[in-house]
Design a protein around this motif. Structure first.
Motif, PDB file in Angstrom:
ATOM      1  N   ARG A 102      -4.615  29.672   2.051  1.00 55.96           N
ATOM      2  CA  ARG A 102      -4.877  30.675   1.012  1.00 55.96           C
ATOM      3  C   ARG A 102      -5.052  32.076   1.576  1.00 55.96           C
ATOM      4  N   ALA A 103      -5.059  32.208   2.882  1.00 57.63           N
ATOM      5  CA  ALA A 103      -5.494  33.458   3.499  1.00 57.63           C
ATOM      6  C   ALA A 103      -4.597  34.641   3.158  1.00 57.63           C
ATOM      7  N   GLY A 104      -3.272  34.445   3.129  1.00 65.45           N
ATOM      8  CA  GLY A 104      -2.364  35.574   2.972  1.00 65.45           C
ATOM      9  C   GLY A 104      -2.664  36.410   1.742  1.00 65.45           C
ATOM     10  N   HIS A 105      -2.695  35.778   0.588  1.00 62.48           N
ATOM     11  CA  HIS A 105      -2.928  36.523  -0.647  1.00 62.48           C
ATOM     12  C   HIS A 105      -4.360  37.036  -0.725  1.00 62.48           C
ATOM     13  N   THR A 106      -5.325  36.198  -0.379  1.00 62.59           N
ATOM     14  CA  THR A 106      -6.729  36.596  -0.518  1.00 62.59           C
ATOM     15  C   THR A 106      -7.052  37.785   0.386  1.00 62.59           C
ATOM     16  N   LEU A 107      -6.543  37.786   1.598  1.00 60.01           N
ATOM     17  CA  LEU A 107      -6.791  38.913   2.502  1.00 60.01           C
ATOM     18  C   LEU A 107      -6.076  40.179   2.034  1.00 60.01           C
ATOM     19  N   ALA A 108      -4.910  40.034   1.394  1.00 56.06           N
ATOM     20  CA  ALA A 108      -4.227  41.206   0.836  1.00 56.06           C
ATOM     21  C   ALA A 108      -5.050  41.805  -0.303  1.00 56.06           C
ATOM     22  N   VAL A 109      -5.692  40.959  -1.104  1.00 54.62           N
ATOM     23  CA  VAL A 109      -6.564  41.459  -2.173  1.00 54.62           C
ATOM     24  C   VAL A 109      -7.768  42.186  -1.572  1.00 54.62           C
ATOM     25  N   THR A 110      -8.345  41.631  -0.514  1.00 58.86           N
ATOM     26  CA  THR A 110      -9.468  42.298   0.161  1.00 58.86           C
ATOM     27  C   THR A 110      -9.024  43.631   0.755  1.00 58.86           C
ATOM     28  N   GLU A 111      -7.827  43.682   1.324  1.00 62.19           N
ATOM     29  CA  GLU A 111      -7.312  44.941   1.885  1.00 62.19           C
ATOM     30  C   GLU A 111      -7.116  45.980   0.783  1.00 62.19           C
ATOM     31  N   THR A 112      -6.699  45.544  -0.389  1.00 62.54           N
ATOM     32  CA  THR A 112      -6.554  46.465  -1.517  1.00 62.54           C
ATOM     33  C   THR A 112      -7.919  47.017  -1.931  1.00 62.54           C
ATOM     34  N   ALA A 113      -8.932  46.147  -1.958  1.00 60.64           N
ATOM     35  CA  ALA A 113     -10.286  46.615  -2.260  1.00 60.64           C
ATOM     36  C   ALA A 113     -10.715  47.702  -1.291  1.00 60.64           C
ATOM     37  N   LEU A 114     -10.418  47.507  -0.022  1.00 59.86           N
ATOM     38  CA  LEU A 114     -10.822  48.478   0.993  1.00 59.86           C
ATOM     39  C   LEU A 114     -10.187  49.841   0.768  1.00 59.86           C
ATOM     40  N   ALA A 115      -8.955  49.863   0.273  1.00 58.68           N
ATOM     41  CA  ALA A 115      -8.305  51.149   0.008  1.00 58.68           C
ATOM     42  C   ALA A 115      -9.122  51.967  -0.987  1.00 58.68           C
ATOM     43  N   PHE A 116      -9.649  51.312  -2.017  1.00 55.55           N
ATOM     44  CA  PHE A 116     -10.446  52.023  -3.015  1.00 55.55           C
ATOM     45  C   PHE A 116     -11.844  52.351  -2.486  1.00 55.55           C
ATOM     46  N   LEU A 117     -12.471  51.414  -1.785  1.00 58.51           N
ATOM     47  CA  LEU A 117     -13.809  51.654  -1.252  1.00 58.51           C
ATOM     48  C   LEU A 117     -13.813  52.824  -0.274  1.00 58.51           C
ATOM     49  N   GLU A 118     -12.860  52.817   0.645  1.00 63.98           N
ATOM     50  CA  GLU A 118     -12.830  53.857   1.677  1.00 63.98           C
ATOM     51  C   GLU A 118     -12.441  55.208   1.098  1.00 63.98           C
ATOM     52  N   ASP A 119     -11.551  55.212   0.101  1.00 61.82           N
ATOM     53  CA  ASP A 119     -11.188  56.469  -0.536  1.00 61.82           C
ATOM     54  C   ASP A 119     -12.381  57.052  -1.281  1.00 61.82           C
ATOM     55  N   ALA A 120     -13.165  56.195  -1.951  1.00 61.70           N
ATOM     56  CA  ALA A 120     -14.353  56.673  -2.659  1.00 61.70           C
ATOM     57  C   ALA A 120     -15.363  57.278  -1.677  1.00 61.70           C
ATOM     58  N   CYS A 127     -17.864  53.865  -5.563  1.00 58.92           N
ATOM     59  CA  CYS A 127     -17.243  52.551  -5.673  1.00 58.92           C
ATOM     60  C   CYS A 127     -17.886  51.709  -4.578  1.00 58.92           C
ATOM     61  N   LEU A 128     -18.835  50.882  -4.970  1.00 61.38           N
ATOM     62  CA  LEU A 128     -19.608  50.096  -4.016  1.00 61.38           C
ATOM     63  C   LEU A 128     -18.936  48.745  -3.777  1.00 61.38           C
ATOM     64  N   PRO A 129     -19.290  48.063  -2.696  1.00 64.22           N
ATOM     65  CA  PRO A 129     -18.603  46.799  -2.386  1.00 64.22           C
ATOM     66  C   PRO A 129     -18.565  45.798  -3.533  1.00 64.22           C
ATOM     67  N   LEU A 130     -19.656  45.689  -4.311  1.00 63.16           N
ATOM     68  CA  LEU A 130     -19.678  44.700  -5.390  1.00 63.16           C
ATOM     69  C   LEU A 130     -19.086  45.232  -6.689  1.00 63.16           C
ATOM     70  N   ASP A 131     -18.489  46.438  -6.652  1.00 59.59           N
ATOM     71  CA  ASP A 131     -17.755  46.963  -7.807  1.00 59.59           C
ATOM     72  C   ASP A 131     -16.325  46.430  -7.853  1.00 59.59           C
ATOM     73  N   TRP A 132     -15.975  45.604  -6.906  1.00 58.15           N
ATOM     74  CA  TRP A 132     -14.669  44.936  -6.863  1.00 58.15           C
ATOM     75  C   TRP A 132     -14.916  43.456  -7.160  1.00 58.15           C
ATOM     76  N   ILE A 133     -14.438  42.985  -8.315  1.00 56.31           N
ATOM     77  CA  ILE A 133     -14.781  41.636  -8.787  1.00 56.31           C
ATOM     78  C   ILE A 133     -13.495  40.823  -8.960  1.00 56.31           C
ATOM     79  N   PRO A 134     -13.175  39.934  -8.054  1.00 56.97           N
ATOM     80  CA  PRO A 134     -11.960  39.129  -8.201  1.00 56.97           C
ATOM     81  C   PRO A 134     -12.063  38.096  -9.316  1.00 56.97           C
ATOM     82  N   GLU A 135     -10.910  37.808  -9.892  1.00 59.98           N
ATOM     83  CA  GLU A 135     -10.702  36.647 -10.769  1.00 59.98           C
ATOM     84  C   GLU A 135     -11.687  36.582 -11.941  1.00 59.98           C
ATOM     85  N   VAL A 136     -11.715  37.647 -12.730  1.00 60.45           N
ATOM     86  CA  VAL A 136     -12.542  37.659 -13.937  1.00 60.45           C
ATOM     87  C   VAL A 136     -11.741  37.028 -15.080  1.00 60.45           C
ATOM     88  N   HIS A 137     -12.332  36.056 -15.742  1.00 60.19           N
ATOM     89  CA  HIS A 137     -11.660  35.227 -16.743  1.00 60.19           C
ATOM     90  C   HIS A 137     -11.660  35.920 -18.105  1.00 60.19           C
TER      91      HIS A 137
END
Length: 294
Positions: A102-120, A127-137
């Motif tokens: 599962r690593a490929g996709h999940t790590l790409a999602v984490t890398e995308t989160a970092l783009a927003f966190l670091e830009d903020a 934009c705090l670390p827990l402001d990124w919430i994966p897989e909301v139903h």
């Protein structure tokens, strides 16, 4: 009994891993404590592993990356905390082999989160670390649901922005990616019907779209594209744009900003740079905070 609560850094590390599902040592260091030496992050993760809260797998990429993920015990501990209140338990990785697959996709999602966190952080926005919430139903009827790769909360100082983020690594055809846009169009107009066998009860919620119970505005849509070169990126954006002929999708695009950009550009230039192509008008290049014009 864990002593994780004794250290705020340990607590945040476990909360982030529970919410993000997985991250490499370097990614977690960038999320948690970029201003200190990475050895401190390594020691923190090793401590959490010794306590049975997290585990790791070594990936075969160059440099033999270590990817970390929460154990079932770690998830139980973290979901008891107020900052994760109401979160659905993540799909657990049963063992390191499952984590590697599962690593490929999940790590790409984490890398995308970092783009927003670091830009903020650079822009002194929130934009705090827990402001990124994966897989909301988000249910859309008939036991179906829209589950974005992540829901992003971002305070620009002028507005509180929300976005549904989809990360596509070219593991599915362009048509299947575009079908996600159709699903968001269904969510945008979905009003739940009465429960079979029950007498209809009319109230404010029963006559409005279900997303309005969660959000003041429908979150913007961000498609982050990876795993292919410029031609593949263009093909995927063209597939998304082709759905403008669908009346429900066209209505969605009239009211909700929907944008696509390569993950490489996100990493190199940041999400506020004009790297995004609106699905309504892919000839444009805008920042992710782009607002629809009347």
């Amino acid at each position: 009994m864990t002593n994780t609560d004794a250290g705020g850094g340990d607590r945040l590390a476990l909360a982030v891993l529970t919410q993000y599902r997985m991250g490499t040592t370097q990614q977690l260091h960038r999320v948690l404590a970029p201003r200190v030496r990475i050895e401190q992050t390594r020691r923190r993760l090793a401590k959490l592993r010794a306590e049975g809260l997290v585990d790791r797998v070594t990936l075969p990429q160059a440099g033999r990356l270590r990817a970390w993920f929460p154990t079932a015990y770690g998830v139980r501990v973290a979901l008891e905390w107020p900052e994760l209140h109401g979160r659905r338990p993540p799909r657990l990785v049963s063992d390191p082999v499952a984590a590697r697959l599962r690593a490929g996709h999940t790590l790409a999602v984490t890398e995308t989160a970092l783009a927003f966190l670091e830009d903020a952080r650079r822009r002194r926005e929130t934009c705090l670390p827990l402001d990124w919430i994966p897989e909301v139903h988000h249910p859309i009827g008939n036991s179906e649901a829209v589950i974005p790769d992540a829901l992003l909360y971002y305070d620009s100082g002028n507005a509180m922005l929300r976005a549904f983020v989809e990360v596509d690594r070219a593991t599915m055809g362009p048509e299947r990616l575009a079908a996600k846009l159709t699903a968001y169009a269904r969510l945008h107009r979905y009003i739940p019907g009465p429960t079979p066998g029950r007498r209809p009860h009319i109230n404010a919620h029963s006559t409005q779209e279900v997303w309005r119970q969660r959000y003041p505005l429908f979150p913007r849509l961000l498609f982050v594209l990876d795993g292919t070169g410029p031609t593949g990126i263009n093909n995927r954006i063209s597939a998304l744009c082709a759905l403008k002929s669908n009346p429900a999708v066209n209505n969605l695009l009239l009211h909700v900003p929907a944008l696509a950009a390569p993950l490489t550009d996100l990493r190199e230039q940041g999400p506020t740079a004009p790297i995004w192509r609106p699905i309504r008008d892919p000839a444009q290049h805008v920042g992710w905070t782009h607002t629809l014009h009347p």
